[in-house]
Design a protein around this motif. Structure first.
Motif, PDB file in Angstrom:
ATOM      1  N   ILE A  80      32.226  42.157  29.594  1.00 15.16           N
ATOM      2  CA  ILE A  80      33.634  41.912  30.081  1.00 15.16           C
ATOM      3  C   ILE A  80      33.729  41.698  31.335  1.00 15.16           C
ATOM      4  O   ILE A  80      34.244  40.758  31.999  1.00 15.16           O
ATOM      5  CB  ILE A  80      34.602  42.912  29.512  1.00 15.16           C
ATOM      6  CG1 ILE A  80      34.792  42.851  27.850  1.00 15.16           C
ATOM      7  CG2 ILE A  80      35.909  42.702  30.022  1.00 15.16           C
ATOM      8  CD1 ILE A  80      35.655  43.798  27.180  1.00 15.16           C
ATOM      9  N   LEU A  81      33.179  42.887  32.123  1.00 14.06           N
ATOM     10  CA  LEU A  81      33.195  42.637  33.576  1.00 14.06           C
ATOM     11  C   LEU A  81      32.485  41.508  34.057  1.00 14.06           C
ATOM     12  O   LEU A  81      32.885  41.085  35.163  1.00 14.06           O
ATOM     13  CB  LEU A  81      32.705  43.975  34.255  1.00 14.06           C
ATOM     14  CG  LEU A  81      33.556  45.240  34.091  1.00 14.06           C
ATOM     15  CD1 LEU A  81      32.801  46.664  34.333  1.00 14.06           C
ATOM     16  CD2 LEU A  81      34.764  45.099  34.705  1.00 14.06           C
ATOM     17  N   ASP A  82      31.404  41.148  33.534  1.00 11.08           N
ATOM     18  CA  ASP A  82      30.570  40.071  33.874  1.00 11.08           C
ATOM     19  C   ASP A  82      31.275  38.677  33.834  1.00 11.08           C
ATOM     20  O   ASP A  82      31.305  38.039  34.694  1.00 11.08           O
ATOM     21  CB  ASP A  82      29.382  39.911  33.398  1.00 11.08           C
ATOM     22  CG  ASP A  82      28.383  38.854  33.933  1.00 11.08           C
ATOM     23  OD1 ASP A  82      28.202  39.060  35.058  1.00 11.08           O
ATOM     24  OD2 ASP A  82      27.830  37.996  33.149  1.00 11.08           O
ATOM     25  N   ARG A 122      34.065  38.578  36.329  1.00 12.81           N
ATOM     26  CA  ARG A 122      33.438  38.124  37.820  1.00 12.81           C
ATOM     27  C   ARG A 122      33.330  36.817  38.078  1.00 12.81           C
ATOM     28  O   ARG A 122      33.391  36.393  39.105  1.00 12.81           O
ATOM     29  CB  ARG A 122      31.955  38.979  37.966  1.00 12.81           C
ATOM     30  CG  ARG A 122      31.378  39.048  39.347  1.00 12.81           C
ATOM     31  CD  ARG A 122      30.280  39.738  39.396  1.00 12.81           C
ATOM     32  NE  ARG A 122      29.399  39.413  38.321  1.00 12.81           N
ATOM     33  CZ  ARG A 122      28.489  38.211  38.210  1.00 12.81           C
ATOM     34  NH1 ARG A 122      28.401  37.389  39.418  1.00 12.81           N
ATOM     35  NH2 ARG A 122      27.513  37.937  37.282  1.00 12.81           N
ATOM     36  N   ARG A 123      32.784  36.017  36.640  1.00 10.14           N
ATOM     37  CA  ARG A 123      32.692  34.573  37.037  1.00 10.14           C
ATOM     38  C   ARG A 123      33.646  33.652  36.573  1.00 10.14           C
ATOM     39  O   ARG A 123      33.807  32.520  36.665  1.00 10.14           O
ATOM     40  CB  ARG A 123      31.428  34.259  35.885  1.00 10.14           C
ATOM     41  CG  ARG A 123      29.981  34.968  36.438  1.00 10.14           C
ATOM     42  CD  ARG A 123      28.995  34.622  35.402  1.00 10.14           C
ATOM     43  NE  ARG A 123      29.146  35.353  34.025  1.00 10.14           N
ATOM     44  CZ  ARG A 123      29.497  34.699  32.764  1.00 10.14           C
ATOM     45  NH1 ARG A 123      29.904  33.378  32.887  1.00 10.14           N
ATOM     46  NH2 ARG A 123      29.685  35.420  31.762  1.00 10.14           N
ATOM     47  N   ARG A 124      34.856  34.415  36.688  1.00 15.61           N
ATOM     48  CA  ARG A 124      36.150  33.744  36.575  1.00 15.61           C
ATOM     49  C   ARG A 124      36.431  32.908  37.602  1.00 15.61           C
ATOM     50  O   ARG A 124      36.466  33.416  38.777  1.00 15.61           O
ATOM     51  CB  ARG A 124      37.241  34.672  36.109  1.00 15.61           C
ATOM     52  CG  ARG A 124      38.635  34.027  35.671  1.00 15.61           C
ATOM     53  CD  ARG A 124      39.655  35.476  35.282  1.00 15.61           C
ATOM     54  NE  ARG A 124      40.812  34.791  34.937  1.00 15.61           N
ATOM     55  CZ  ARG A 124      41.977  34.824  35.666  1.00 15.61           C
ATOM     56  NH1 ARG A 124      41.907  35.439  36.863  1.00 15.61           N
ATOM     57  NH2 ARG A 124      42.963  34.437  34.955  1.00 15.61           N
ATOM     58  N   LEU A 145      39.265  40.455  40.592  1.00 11.26           N
ATOM     59  CA  LEU A 145      39.838  41.147  39.521  1.00 11.26           C
ATOM     60  C   LEU A 145      38.533  42.004  38.856  1.00 11.26           C
ATOM     61  O   LEU A 145      38.754  42.911  38.491  1.00 11.26           O
ATOM     62  CB  LEU A 145      40.329  40.232  38.312  1.00 11.26           C
ATOM     63  CG  LEU A 145      41.730  39.517  38.796  1.00 11.26           C
ATOM     64  CD1 LEU A 145      41.826  38.252  37.816  1.00 11.26           C
ATOM     65  CD2 LEU A 145      42.884  40.715  38.307  1.00 11.26           C
ATOM     66  N   HIS A 146      37.540  41.562  39.203  1.00 10.97           N
ATOM     67  CA  HIS A 146      36.201  42.194  38.757  1.00 10.97           C
ATOM     68  C   HIS A 146      36.398  43.607  39.554  1.00 10.97           C
ATOM     69  O   HIS A 146      35.872  44.671  39.034  1.00 10.97           O
ATOM     70  CB  HIS A 146      35.144  41.467  39.137  1.00 10.97           C
ATOM     71  CG  HIS A 146      33.503  42.388  38.941  1.00 10.97           C
ATOM     72  ND1 HIS A 146      33.021  42.867  39.940  1.00 10.97           N
ATOM     73  CD2 HIS A 146      32.884  42.527  37.682  1.00 10.97           C
ATOM     74  CE1 HIS A 146      31.999  43.347  39.605  1.00 10.97           C
ATOM     75  NE2 HIS A 146      31.930  43.285  38.249  1.00 10.97           N
ATOM     76  N   ALA A 162      43.914  38.083  32.391  1.00 12.62           N
ATOM     77  CA  ALA A 162      42.538  38.232  32.625  1.00 12.62           C
ATOM     78  C   ALA A 162      41.677  39.152  31.583  1.00 12.62           C
ATOM     79  O   ALA A 162      40.633  38.748  31.130  1.00 12.62           O
ATOM     80  CB  ALA A 162      42.265  38.598  33.972  1.00 12.62           C
ATOM     81  N   TRP A 163      42.374  40.253  31.329  1.00 18.83           N
ATOM     82  CA  TRP A 163      41.397  41.257  30.392  1.00 18.83           C
ATOM     83  C   TRP A 163      41.446  40.629  29.004  1.00 18.83           C
ATOM     84  O   TRP A 163      40.494  40.671  28.291  1.00 18.83           O
ATOM     85  CB  TRP A 163      42.131  42.648  30.207  1.00 18.83           C
ATOM     86  CG  TRP A 163      41.709  43.607  29.595  1.00 18.83           C
ATOM     87  CD1 TRP A 163      41.761  44.037  28.544  1.00 18.83           C
ATOM     88  CD2 TRP A 163      40.301  44.193  29.740  1.00 18.83           C
ATOM     89  NE1 TRP A 163      40.994  44.844  27.895  1.00 18.83           N
ATOM     90  CE2 TRP A 163      39.936  45.281  28.809  1.00 18.83           C
ATOM     91  CE3 TRP A 163      39.338  44.244  31.142  1.00 18.83           C
ATOM     92  CZ2 TRP A 163      39.012  45.896  28.851  1.00 18.83           C
ATOM     93  CZ3 TRP A 163      38.383  44.948  31.089  1.00 18.83           C
ATOM     94  CH2 TRP A 163      38.028  45.901  29.823  1.00 18.83           C
TER      95      TRP A 163
END
Length: 255
Positions: free
Chosen positions: A45-47, A50-52, A59-60, A169-170
């Protein structure tokens, strides 16, 4: 009904006998174990975040702070750059900025600044981080060119990071990386589940409840009542301690 009868607004209770109980339905604040994220899920999820393309790195850093340190989301959005000590890292939590709605604030703003939940006015707490978070926050502060007095996590216009942006985002990240049956499950459904995952992991790693409660901003009683069902893996060690504590000294037999 009883109040109305006492005030002589009603002559009698119209409810059938036995239906006038004032006992509320029992509820529980215990965390559902199914809502906790495992390390692989959290990393995926975090990755993805990060690439969003839009605001992904910002946000990451926010979600990584929730995952590694367990602050409440409203505490994290209120943090300033000067509240972070690097390279430990260590976070100073002293203010919360919950999203309450324009109609409920004196200023007409969506957010309202408050003291920490369940704490005395002006009280603070310090929370340790993780080496991985040091790298993330250091890069975040450098990329955003933030000064010590600036908000650590900002919206696109420089103000408080909006709850709607955080939740959207989440949810998008969960939907992108999780199989459909997991996405529909309670696993990581709420942003708050990052905090729940961390406050469960610390006790499971053997950190004493009193210390975890201090980092979390809870009492020990609240911590245990909320997370006791999610603490596991310590039974073998506890059994060994019980066995060792129950041994009696051997006595020499006298002929």
């Amino acid at each position: 009904m009883k109040y109305a009868i006492r005030r002589r607004i009603m002559r009698a209770n119209p409810l059938p006998k036995g239906k006038d109980s004032t006992a509320a339905t029992k509820t529980t604040n215990a965390v559902d174990k199914r809502s906790l994220l495992n390390p692989e899920q959290a990393a995926a999820i975090l990755d993805w975040i990060r690439r969003r393309p839009r605001g992904g790195k910002r946000l990451h850093a926010f979600f990584a702070t929730l995952y590694y340190c367990g602050p409440r989301p409203e505490e994290a959005v209120a943090m300033r750059v000067e509240d972070v000590t690097l390279p430990k890292p260590e976070l100073l939590i002293h203010t919360a900025t919950p999203e309450v709605g324009k109609q409920w604030t004196d200023t007409g703003e969506i957010h309202e600044q408050r003291d920490l939940k369940g704490r005395a006015e002006g009280e603070t707490r310090t929370v340790p981080g993780h080496p991985a978070l040091t790298r993330i926050l250091r890069q975040h502060i450098e990329d955003e060119q933030l000064n010590p007095g600036d908000l650590l996590f900002q919206g696109e216009s420089g103000g408080v990071l909006a709850g709607s942006v955080i939740r959207r985002a989440w949810r998008s990240a969960r939907k992108a990386v999780m199989p459909p049956h997991v996405f529909e499950s309670p696993t990581g459904r709420r942003v708050y589940d990052n905090r729940n995952t961390r406050l469960t992991k610390w006790p499971n790693d053997g950190i004493p409840p009193a210390q975890v409660a201090d980092w979390a901003g809870n009492s020990v009683a609240v911590l245990l009542a909320t997370y006791a069902r999610c603490i596991e893996g310590q039974l073998p060690d506890l059994n060994r301690r019980l066995e060792a504590a129950g041994d009696l000294p051997e006595r020499q037999s006298t002929g």
